[in-house]
Design a protein around this motif. Structure first.
Motif, short mmCIF file in Angstrom:
data_model
loop_
_atom_site.label_atom_id
_atom_site.label_comp_id
_atom_site.label_asym_id
_atom_site.label_seq_id
_atom_site.Cartn_x
_atom_site.Cartn_y
_atom_site.Cartn_z
N VAL A 94 13.37 -4.83 -21.82
CA VAL A 94 14.12 -4.61 -20.58
C VAL A 94 13.51 -3.48 -19.77
N THR A 95 13.08 -2.42 -20.45
CA THR A 95 12.48 -1.29 -19.73
C THR A 95 11.21 -1.77 -19.03
N HIS A 96 10.44 -2.57 -19.75
CA HIS A 96 9.21 -3.10 -19.17
C HIS A 96 9.55 -3.97 -17.94
N GLU A 97 10.58 -4.78 -18.09
CA GLU A 97 10.96 -5.68 -17.00
C GLU A 97 11.45 -4.91 -15.77
N LEU A 98 12.20 -3.80 -16.02
CA LEU A 98 12.71 -3.01 -14.90
C LEU A 98 11.57 -2.30 -14.18
N ARG A 99 10.57 -1.92 -14.95
CA ARG A 99 9.46 -1.16 -14.37
C ARG A 99 8.67 -2.00 -13.35
N THR A 100 8.53 -3.30 -13.63
CA THR A 100 7.69 -4.13 -12.75
C THR A 100 8.22 -4.15 -11.31
N PRO A 101 9.49 -4.53 -11.07
CA PRO A 101 9.96 -4.50 -9.68
C PRO A 101 10.02 -3.08 -9.11
N LEU A 102 10.34 -2.10 -9.95
CA LEU A 102 10.41 -0.72 -9.46
C LEU A 102 9.07 -0.25 -8.93
N THR A 103 7.99 -0.61 -9.66
CA THR A 103 6.65 -0.21 -9.23
C THR A 103 6.34 -0.83 -7.86
N ALA A 104 6.68 -2.12 -7.72
CA ALA A 104 6.40 -2.79 -6.45
C ALA A 104 7.21 -2.14 -5.31
N ILE A 105 8.48 -1.84 -5.58
CA ILE A 105 9.33 -1.24 -4.55
C ILE A 105 8.75 0.11 -4.11
N ARG A 106 8.39 0.93 -5.07
CA ARG A 106 7.83 2.25 -4.75
C ARG A 106 6.55 2.12 -3.92
N MET A 107 5.67 1.18 -4.34
CA MET A 107 4.40 1.03 -3.66
C MET A 107 4.59 0.64 -2.18
N TYR A 108 5.44 -0.37 -1.95
CA TYR A 108 5.66 -0.82 -0.57
C TYR A 108 6.37 0.26 0.24
N ALA A 109 7.37 0.94 -0.37
CA ALA A 109 8.12 1.97 0.36
C ALA A 109 7.19 3.12 0.75
N GLU A 110 6.29 3.51 -0.17
CA GLU A 110 5.37 4.63 0.13
C GLU A 110 4.40 4.24 1.25
N THR A 111 3.95 2.98 1.20
CA THR A 111 3.02 2.52 2.26
C THR A 111 3.69 2.62 3.62
N ILE A 112 4.97 2.20 3.68
CA ILE A 112 5.70 2.27 4.95
C ILE A 112 5.90 3.74 5.35
N GLN A 113 6.30 4.56 4.35
CA GLN A 113 6.56 5.98 4.63
C GLN A 113 5.33 6.69 5.19
N MET A 114 4.15 6.34 4.70
CA MET A 114 2.92 7.00 5.15
C MET A 114 2.50 6.52 6.54
N GLY A 115 3.22 5.57 7.08
CA GLY A 115 2.93 5.09 8.44
C GLY A 115 1.77 4.13 8.51
N ARG A 116 1.32 3.64 7.34
CA ARG A 116 0.13 2.76 7.33
C ARG A 116 0.40 1.42 8.00
N LEU A 117 1.68 1.05 8.12
CA LEU A 117 1.98 -0.26 8.70
C LEU A 117 2.58 -0.14 10.10
N ASP A 118 2.50 1.11 10.67
CA ASP A 118 3.13 1.33 11.99
C ASP A 118 2.59 0.40 13.07
N ASN A 119 1.31 0.10 12.95
CA ASN A 119 0.70 -0.75 13.99
C ASN A 119 0.73 -2.23 13.62
N ASN A 120 1.40 -2.53 12.54
CA ASN A 120 1.43 -3.93 12.11
C ASN A 120 2.86 -4.34 11.74
N PRO A 121 3.68 -4.58 12.79
CA PRO A 121 5.11 -4.86 12.52
C PRO A 121 5.31 -6.07 11.61
N GLU A 122 4.39 -7.03 11.71
CA GLU A 122 4.52 -8.26 10.90
C GLU A 122 4.41 -7.92 9.40
N LEU A 123 3.39 -7.11 9.07
CA LEU A 123 3.16 -6.72 7.68
C LEU A 123 4.29 -5.80 7.19
#
Ligand code: ADP
Length: 310
Positions: A94-123
């Protein structure tokens, strides 16, 4: 996929400690028991008079009682060991299973937070959708653990109301649709029933979601899943059919046991705690019914629950 190393080491350690326990039992119990039984038999066979007979019977009875006690202790110990091992495996999975979506959530959230997608509203929109999708998986897993906890402690109080089953099933179907990208799965929902049935909404949603998530997890790249709800003679039949790897007849008897998993299939989203079908079985029983599986290995599986109603 091969079992991770720490798990194999702990299994080896476990089997060594089990061997130690067996040797200790053999030396500490079996040897004295064999000796006393032999003494008892000799006393009965060769001894003359009532005293020898009583002595022989007493010694043999003592040996029999000691054997019985040792067997009971060994059975209890091995059951406790098995439960402890299942719980440790469960927590690891279960811990392994919880980690997989959590890692993806963190990665996408950090990318948005860093402003890397500011010029790409679609992405940016696609990333937010991924975050929401992974959150649905997280929620489903947490719900599963909490549901099992309530079920195993007999804490669930079903709220049986007479409602259209189609509406309740529809809620779970919509939840499932939010868990995958539309192109990922060929998913059909044929909810034809119009009958009202006494049921607990949360329990039925849990049955549907667990069966749909399994259908998703245990199918390959070309996923085809059909859920049907049909009025039949004495009730309403729910079925979930997939085109996945299927289940062998021998496994079909075991998959409803809590924590049971077909090990060789552990990989990616197919990892889990082995509770989904135990929950389905438990909720089906709350509704006075059972869950059936039909499957040919390699040719998919159909799980069905028939709810009583008229
Ligand atoms: P989990 O999916 O967490 O392992 P379940 O109790 O839901 O736990 O399922 C038990 C086992 O039954 C799974 O590990 C899997 O091997 C098998 N199984 C369940 N559903 C399916 C399915 N639709 N197709 C093939 N195998 C399945």
């Amino acid at each position: 996929m091969e079992r991770p190393l720490p798990s194999r080491i702990s299994r080896l350690r476990h089997s060594m400690s089990l061997t130690g326990a067996i040797v200790a039992t053999a030396v500490g119990v079996l040897l004295p028991v064999i000796l006393s039984t032999s003494v008892g038999i000799v006393a009965l066979a060769l001894g003359k008079g009532t005293d020898w007979t009583i002595f022989g019977v007493l010694v043999i009875s003592f040996a029999a009682a000691a054997t019985g006690g040792a067997v009971v202790v060994t059975v209890l110990l091995s059951r406790r060991n098995r439960l402890a091992r299942q719980q440790a495996d469960f927590i690891a999975n279960v811990t392994h299973e919880l980690r997989t979506p959590l890692t993806a959530i963190r990665m996408y959230a950090e990318t948005i937070q860093m402003g890397r997608l500011d010029n790409n509203p679609e992405l940016c929109r696609a990333s937010v959708e991924t975050i929401l999708r992974e959150t649905e998986w997280l929620e489903a897993m947490i719900d599963q653990v909490l549901t099992w906890r309530a079920a195993s402690k007999d804490m669930d109080r079903p709220d049986m109301q007479e409602r259209m089953l189609k509406e309740t099933v529809g809620v779970a179907v919509e939840r499932f649709r939010r868990m995958f990208l539309p192109g990922d799965v060929q998913f059909e929902a044929e909810l034809n029933s119009v009958r009202k049935v006494f049921h607990d909404e949360r329990a039925v949603e849990s049955i549907v979601l667990n069966l749909l998530v399994n259908a998703y997890k245990y199918t390959g790249a070309d996923k085809q899943i059909i859920i049907r709800l049909d009025d039949v003679e004495n009730g309403v039949r729910l079925s979930v059919k997939d085109n996945g790897m299927g289940i062998s007849p021998a496994e079909q008897e075991k998959i409803f046991e809590p924590f049971y998993r077909v090990d060789s299939r552990l990989s990616g989203k197919a990892s889990g705690g082995g509770l989904g079908l135990a929950i389905v079985k438990h909720h089906a029983a709350l509704h006075g019914t059972t869950v059936h599986v039909e499957s040919v290995e390699g040719r998919g599986a159909t799980f069905a629950v028939q709810f009583p109603g008229h």
